[in-house]
Write an enzyme that holds these catalytic residues in place. Sequence first.
Site, mmCIF file in Angstrom:
data_model
loop_
_atom_site.group_PDB
_atom_site.id
_atom_site.type_symbol
_atom_site.label_atom_id
_atom_site.label_comp_id
_atom_site.label_asym_id
_atom_site.label_seq_id
_atom_site.Cartn_x
_atom_site.Cartn_y
_atom_site.Cartn_z
ATOM 1 N N GLU A 502 0.817 -1.228 0.000
ATOM 2 C CA GLU A 502 0.000 0.000 0.000
ATOM 3 C C GLU A 502 0.844 1.268 0.000
ATOM 4 O O GLU A 502 0.588 2.203 0.763
ATOM 5 C CB GLU A 502 -0.986 -0.008 1.187
ATOM 6 C CG GLU A 502 -2.065 -1.065 1.018
ATOM 7 C CD GLU A 502 -3.250 -0.877 1.953
ATOM 8 O OE1 GLU A 502 -3.408 0.223 2.492
ATOM 9 O OE2 GLU A 502 -4.002 -1.838 2.124
HETATM 10 C C1 LIG Z 1 2.946 -9.336 0.597
HETATM 11 C C2 LIG Z 1 2.544 -8.366 -0.457
HETATM 12 C C3 LIG Z 1 1.213 -8.218 -0.774
HETATM 13 C C4 LIG Z 1 0.830 -7.374 -1.817
HETATM 14 N N1 LIG Z 1 -0.490 -7.327 -2.203
HETATM 15 C C5 LIG Z 1 -0.807 -6.664 -3.348
HETATM 16 C C6 LIG Z 1 -2.121 -6.748 -3.897
HETATM 17 O O1 LIG Z 1 -3.000 -7.389 -3.340
HETATM 18 N N2 LIG Z 1 -2.385 -6.113 -5.063
HETATM 19 C C7 LIG Z 1 -1.434 -5.378 -5.714
HETATM 20 O O2 LIG Z 1 -1.712 -4.842 -6.766
HETATM 21 N N3 LIG Z 1 -0.189 -5.253 -5.199
HETATM 22 C C8 LIG Z 1 0.150 -5.882 -4.051
HETATM 23 N N4 LIG Z 1 1.419 -5.787 -3.526
HETATM 24 C C9 LIG Z 1 2.376 -4.952 -4.209
HETATM 25 C C10 LIG Z 1 2.826 -3.769 -3.393
HETATM 26 O O3 LIG Z 1 1.857 -2.777 -3.377
HETATM 27 C C11 LIG Z 1 4.150 -3.346 -4.048
HETATM 28 O O4 LIG Z 1 5.091 -4.273 -3.562
HETATM 29 C C12 LIG Z 1 4.550 -1.965 -3.740
HETATM 30 O O5 LIG Z 1 3.744 -1.102 -4.473
HETATM 31 C C13 LIG Z 1 6.006 -1.707 -4.070
HETATM 32 O O6 LIG Z 1 6.403 -2.174 -5.323
HETATM 33 P P1 LIG Z 1 7.719 -3.069 -5.460
HETATM 34 O O7 LIG Z 1 7.671 -4.129 -4.435
HETATM 35 O O8 LIG Z 1 7.830 -3.478 -6.875
HETATM 36 O O9 LIG Z 1 8.917 -2.097 -5.071
HETATM 37 P P2 LIG Z 1 9.595 -0.994 -5.989
HETATM 38 O O10 LIG Z 1 8.566 -0.127 -6.597
HETATM 39 O O11 LIG Z 1 10.598 -1.640 -6.857
HETATM 40 O O12 LIG Z 1 10.349 -0.130 -4.892
HETATM 41 C C14 LIG Z 1 11.611 -0.481 -4.342
HETATM 42 C C15 LIG Z 1 12.037 0.605 -3.375
HETATM 43 O O13 LIG Z 1 12.129 1.862 -4.047
HETATM 44 C C16 LIG Z 1 11.417 2.856 -3.326
HETATM 45 N N5 LIG Z 1 10.912 3.862 -4.249
HETATM 46 C C17 LIG Z 1 10.199 3.704 -5.373
HETATM 47 N N6 LIG Z 1 9.934 4.884 -5.930
HETATM 48 C C18 LIG Z 1 10.476 5.838 -5.139
HETATM 49 C C19 LIG Z 1 10.530 7.263 -5.162
HETATM 50 N N7 LIG Z 1 9.972 7.970 -6.110
HETATM 51 N N8 LIG Z 1 11.196 7.885 -4.174
HETATM 52 C C20 LIG Z 1 11.771 7.186 -3.172
HETATM 53 N N9 LIG Z 1 11.753 5.846 -3.100
HETATM 54 C C21 LIG Z 1 11.109 5.186 -4.065
HETATM 55 C C22 LIG Z 1 10.298 2.095 -2.629
HETATM 56 O O14 LIG Z 1 9.859 2.809 -1.482
HETATM 57 C C23 LIG Z 1 11.006 0.798 -2.251
HETATM 58 O O15 LIG Z 1 11.673 0.986 -1.052
HETATM 59 C C24 LIG Z 1 1.805 -6.626 -2.499
HETATM 60 C C25 LIG Z 1 3.151 -6.740 -2.133
HETATM 61 C C26 LIG Z 1 3.520 -7.610 -1.144
HETATM 62 C C27 LIG Z 1 4.964 -7.744 -0.820
#
Ligand SMILES: Cc1cc2nc3c(=O)[nH]c(=O)nc-3n(C[C@H](O)[C@H](O)[C@H](O)COP(=O)(O)OP(=O)(O)OC[C@H]3O[C@@H](n4cnc5c(N)ncnc54)[C@H](O)[C@@H]3O)c2cc1C
Length: 822
Positions: A502
């Site tokens: 989220e």
């Molecule tokens: C257990 C779990 C359940 C989930 N459930 C759902 C679900 O039901 N439906 C769904 O659609 N998604 C779901 N998600 C996805 C979740 O919302 C994403 O994991 C989240 O949006 C982050 O994306 P990412 O993991 O690809 O990280 P990335 O986007 O690759 O981010 C990696 C790091 O970069 C940082 N970052 C990115 N952009 C910036 C910025 N502009 N400035 C500073 N820092 C930045 C982030 O904070 C993070 O620390 C789930 C994820 C998990 C792990």
Amino acid sequence: MNSWYPLLAVLAASLVCAYLRTGLRTWTFAGFAALFGAAWLAGASWPAIAITTAVFGALTLPLNLPDFRRRKITAPLLTMYQKITPQISDTERTALEAGTVGFEGELFSGKPNWKKLLGEPAAQLSVEEQAFLDGPCEEVCHMANEWQITHELADLTPEIWEFIKKKKFFGMIIPKEYGGLEFSALAQSAVLQKLMGVSGSLSSTVGVPNSLGPGELLLHYGTKEQRDYYLPRLADGREVPCFALTGPTAGSDATSIPDYGIVCKGEWQGGNVLGVRLTFDKRYITLAPVATLIGLAFQMHDPDHLLGDKEHIGITLALIPRDTKGLEIGRRHFPLNAAFQNGPVRGNDIFVPLSQLIGGEAMAGQGWRMLVECLSVGRAITLPSNASGGVRMGAIATGAYARMRKQFGMAIGRFEGIEEALARIGGYTYAITALSRATASAVDRGEKPAVTSAIAKYHCTELAREVAKDIMDVHGGKAVQLGPNNYAGRGWQTAPIAITVEGANIMTRSLMIFGQGAIRCHPHVLKEMQAAQIPDYATRLRAFDRELFAHIGFAFSNAARSFVLGLVNARIGAAPGDKYTRRFYRKLNRYAANLALVADTSMLLLGGKLKFKEKISARLGDVLSNLYIASAMLKRYEDQGRPIADQPLLAWAFHDCAFRMQTALDGVLRNFPIRPAAWLLRALVFPIGRREAPPSDRLGRRVAAILCAPGEARDRLAEWAYLTPSANNPVGRMNALLPDVIAAEPVERKFAKAQKSGAIKSLDAAAQLAEAEQIGAITAEERKLLERVRAATMEFIDVDDFDPAELPAAMPRAKPGLRSVA
Ligand SMILES: Cc1cc2nc3c(=O)[nH]c(=O)nc-3n(C[C@H](O)[C@H](O)[C@H](O)COP(=O)(O)OP(=O)(O)OC[C@H]3O[C@@H](n4cnc5c(N)ncnc54)[C@H](O)[C@@H]3O)c2cc1C
């Protein structure tokens, strides 16, 4: 006459007017009066008085002539403003304009109206909601065995699945007319908190359908047919929903999803209808492996113009039934040993009709707006509540354990090092639970708290991770060895999940809290932007002029208030509260003025570059967040009738917030790229230096004491926690034993004294007690108490051990690379 007197008098009058936030006209009159009075009292000649007054008049009167001011001052400034203001993308505009502004707007005003906060009625559960908490919720807590769920089954038991569907746990947000429970946000929060205390997998499973997903989206945007068909099925668990937005290349930057749908004709339930052919690859989707109804976000394209002129329609949301031909679903991820269902969903060229778009064809291309508008409500409840439930249970468990675990002849809770950790656990638990209650209450007041839901999501989960770390450290090896008796390890293991979902926390802090807050909560910035876009020039100029001059007055006022309140270390000013809390409100008045001043200066001097200065933005967000957290705690203290017993918790958490605000402001000023501006700001914000200190050791000791003994403050901290001493609940049993542990302490001391005197010869522990009774060191009653408490305590000191064959997870192994296809 000393020629400085009139100038000083005008400055003093200006400072008072700015501090009190008077209007421009009052300031002009006050300036005239001060100038005239000072010159006259200083014995100036009439010609000298006339000249100084005329100069003052020449400078101030044009500002008071609206027509003249607009033409000569505002018009060129408007032109300049339009040139330098960065263009906002549609995506950003949607995010900025979504949601409502509540008390956080007051905090950003630099002069919060506390009556607004304290006048809000205290949120309460209805009789029906309380009955649900005491009935089905208590019952399912009784059924849940976290070790069985996470280790043996990697899933909830079939009985729990059945029970939560039957009792409509998935339908808390669904109105009664569709068969749902229609619970308040506070009740949803209470349910999730209670479930979280026994099983994170259970609370996540229940949290997701009640958060952003098909249910919420259908309620707001669904067509009548969609609502009538799906909502009753979602309410009673016939449909298990999930929502798929994230994919391998689109995580935080969710608008970049590559998943697409092409408008075309296709086969659906025996007919040839207009629809979309979808290709997508989603991952991390909670409940997907068992979901029967998949909410899907994709980019919609209409290359053949079957719907109209537009080729790229934009992000659109659809509902995909599980049995849709070609849907790849069922595989699982394994998020840090948590057993809630989470996995990928893929589709290659699968067809659904337009009637499966949420809101039908009319809402095609509106997906991002729909998501952003709904996001804040779920984000204000689910994760903050889970964090609250976890830390409440952790605080109770750790306090009790620290009282019964003895090393070096003492309960470990008495060591100062442990006291420090317990103080953090108690203080942060107070802060997290107040924050989570504040955002749930905001939702119940009808708000869509875009900014404060981000604050709550970030700070509840970050602080909960701190608490989880301290819980582990206080328990030592006991929390490291996993097994049915370990109630702490899974919380620690899974803390990063809440950090990531989220809105990943680093991004939430760096980009969203202040980025959105500055524009949404600022009393003038958004209005100036909107005014500058009014098509009619005369109206535009009038609106912009009004906002601009109000903004200038606002900036001066914040500078004056920052300086004055900094100079007296926030010891003056009107503030509500009692003798104990008035100083806290005054400090918040000061930091609110500081935030407004530094934020305004940053926006003015850094403009569009501020968006990329994430470290500055993050620290300003920290100030806003801690102002909000502290306000939430004060509101809770008031709502609960100013309980004296809670004062150490409130004070500890408040001083922690104040120290964090000071650190954040200092960080902004140290790193502000335009140094002369930073020097001036420092003189206004910290005129007598940084005076805030972290909570004292003495205060920490009082907080630790609250956790380690039964009492009303501890009971309030444990609100909604599942503390029934059932077989599956070691924390409940340990908590129930605590009064006896405390009653046994003086007896232990008597026994130890007798032992030290050499009167007890036996080596066997049981025989020693018998001997102590024989020599009269303790009574028969006392001996019984010690025997009982020692035996019971051992149950909580013991850790699990296993036959090696028991350890491999009981989940049958799937062949690598195999995907189930529905
Ligand atoms: C257990 C779990 C359940 C989930 N459930 C759902 C679900 O039901 N439906 C769904 O659609 N998604 C779901 N998600 C996805 C979740 O919302 C994403 O994991 C989240 O949006 C982050 O994306 P990412 O993991 O690809 O990280 P990335 O986007 O690759 O981010 C990696 C790091 O970069 C940082 N970052 C990115 N952009 C910036 C910025 N502009 N400035 C500073 N820092 C930045 C982030 O904070 C993070 O620390 C789930 C994820 C998990 C792990």
